[in-house]
Write an enzyme that holds these catalytic residues in place. Structure first.
Site, PDB file in Angstrom:
ATOM      1  N   MET A 100       0.848  -1.189   0.000  1.00 53.53           N
ATOM      2  CA  MET A 100       0.000   0.000   0.000  1.00 53.53           C
ATOM      3  C   MET A 100       0.886   1.242   0.000  1.00 53.53           C
ATOM      4  SD  MET A 100      -2.342  -1.475   3.102  1.00 53.53           S
ATOM      5  CE  MET A 100      -3.505  -0.109   3.165  1.00 53.53           C
ATOM      6  N   GLY A 187       1.234   4.465   4.459  1.00 47.91           N
ATOM      7  CA  GLY A 187       2.051   3.534   3.692  1.00 47.91           C
ATOM      8  C   GLY A 187       2.349   2.257   4.449  1.00 47.91           C
ATOM      9  N   SER A 188       2.136   1.096   3.842  1.00 50.50           N
ATOM     10  CA  SER A 188       2.268  -0.136   4.595  1.00 50.50           C
ATOM     11  C   SER A 188       2.057  -1.346   3.697  1.00 50.50           C
ATOM     12  CB  SER A 188       1.267  -0.145   5.751  1.00 50.50           C
ATOM     13  OG  SER A 188       0.014   0.339   5.301  1.00 50.50           O
ATOM     14  N   ARG A 189       1.696  -2.471   4.332  1.00 53.06           N
ATOM     15  CA  ARG A 189       1.547  -3.724   3.593  1.00 53.06           C
ATOM     16  C   ARG A 189       0.585  -4.632   4.357  1.00 53.06           C
ATOM     17  NH1 ARG A 189       6.681  -7.482   1.815  1.00 53.06           N
ATOM     18  NH2 ARG A 189       5.792  -9.530   2.275  1.00 53.06           N
TER      19      ARG A 189
END
Length: 218
Positions: A100, A187-189
């Site tokens: 993301m 922001g990430s996953r």
């Protein structure tokens, strides 16, 4: 489009910052350096609008189907591979990871309906989200949803910018497919750990929409 409740405080602080900076610019710069004052105004306005857009919830027709696993997040598929899960299953699983970016919608959704049988927060590092080690070394929150005889682990992972993971699920809770499970800021996953042999319906580098795109057959 609506604004997610996780963004109310951040947007309020951002708006106060925007107002303070531009009031100062109007007082100190508008007469002597008007061009600089305008540059600062548009730059801070752009940052405020970006902040607001980060917490957006777009209007979508969500995919509801008991036979399918739906994307838990917006972003790009960066991993489809077998992996050994040391946290919960203690065996091999099929991992699908969605990266993301800060520009993506950051609401996370339940990929299936079912019961929450595991929910655990882990402190950790803040490696970039596309680093393979981020799945096991970064700050993260893991939940396992049980649907019939199938268990699916969903892992929210912090990235280099993401410093706060929010998860709403509790062990024993019954959840509905595509309902909100949490939120990750900036922001990430998100990783999905699925049973070996699961039929995957997405490809590497495919862009997916949370609550809409079919990831796999259940």
């Amino acid at each position: 489009m609506t604004i997610h409740r996780e963004g109310y405080r951040s947007i309020a602080i951002g708006t106060l910052f925007f107002g303070f900076i531009n009031l100062c610019c109007t007082y100190f710069l508008s007469s002597s350096l008007p061009a600089l004052a305008w540059i600062i105004f548009f730059a801070t306005l752009g940052l405020l609008l970006f902040l607001i857009s980060f917490f957006r919830i777009p209007n979508r027709t969500l995919t509801i189907n008991d036979g399918l696993i739906i994307a838990p997040a917006d972003g790009k598929v960066v991993v489809i591979e077998e992996t050994f899960d040391e946290e919960y299953f203690k065996t091999k699983r099929l991992q699908v990871s969605i990266f993301m970016s800060p520009a993506n919608v950051h609401v996370n959704r339940n990929p299936v309906s079912g019961e929450v049988v595991y929910s655990q927060y882990h402190k950790g590092k803040y490696l970039v989200a596309w680093n393979p080690k981020s799945s096991t070394e970064n700050e993260r929150h893991s939940v396992v949803l049980r649907k019939g005889n199938t268990e699916i682990l969903v892992k929210q992972i912090a990235g280099a910018l993401a410093k706060r993971i929010v998860n709403y699920l509790k062990v024993g809770q019954k959840v509905e497919q595509t309902a909100e499970m949490g939120f990750i800021k900036f922001g990430s996953r998100v990783d999905l750990l699925l049973p070996i042999g699961t039929k995957i319906n997405v490809e590497l580098n495919q862009v997916v929409q949370g609550g809409v795109t079919v990831i796999a057959d259940l």
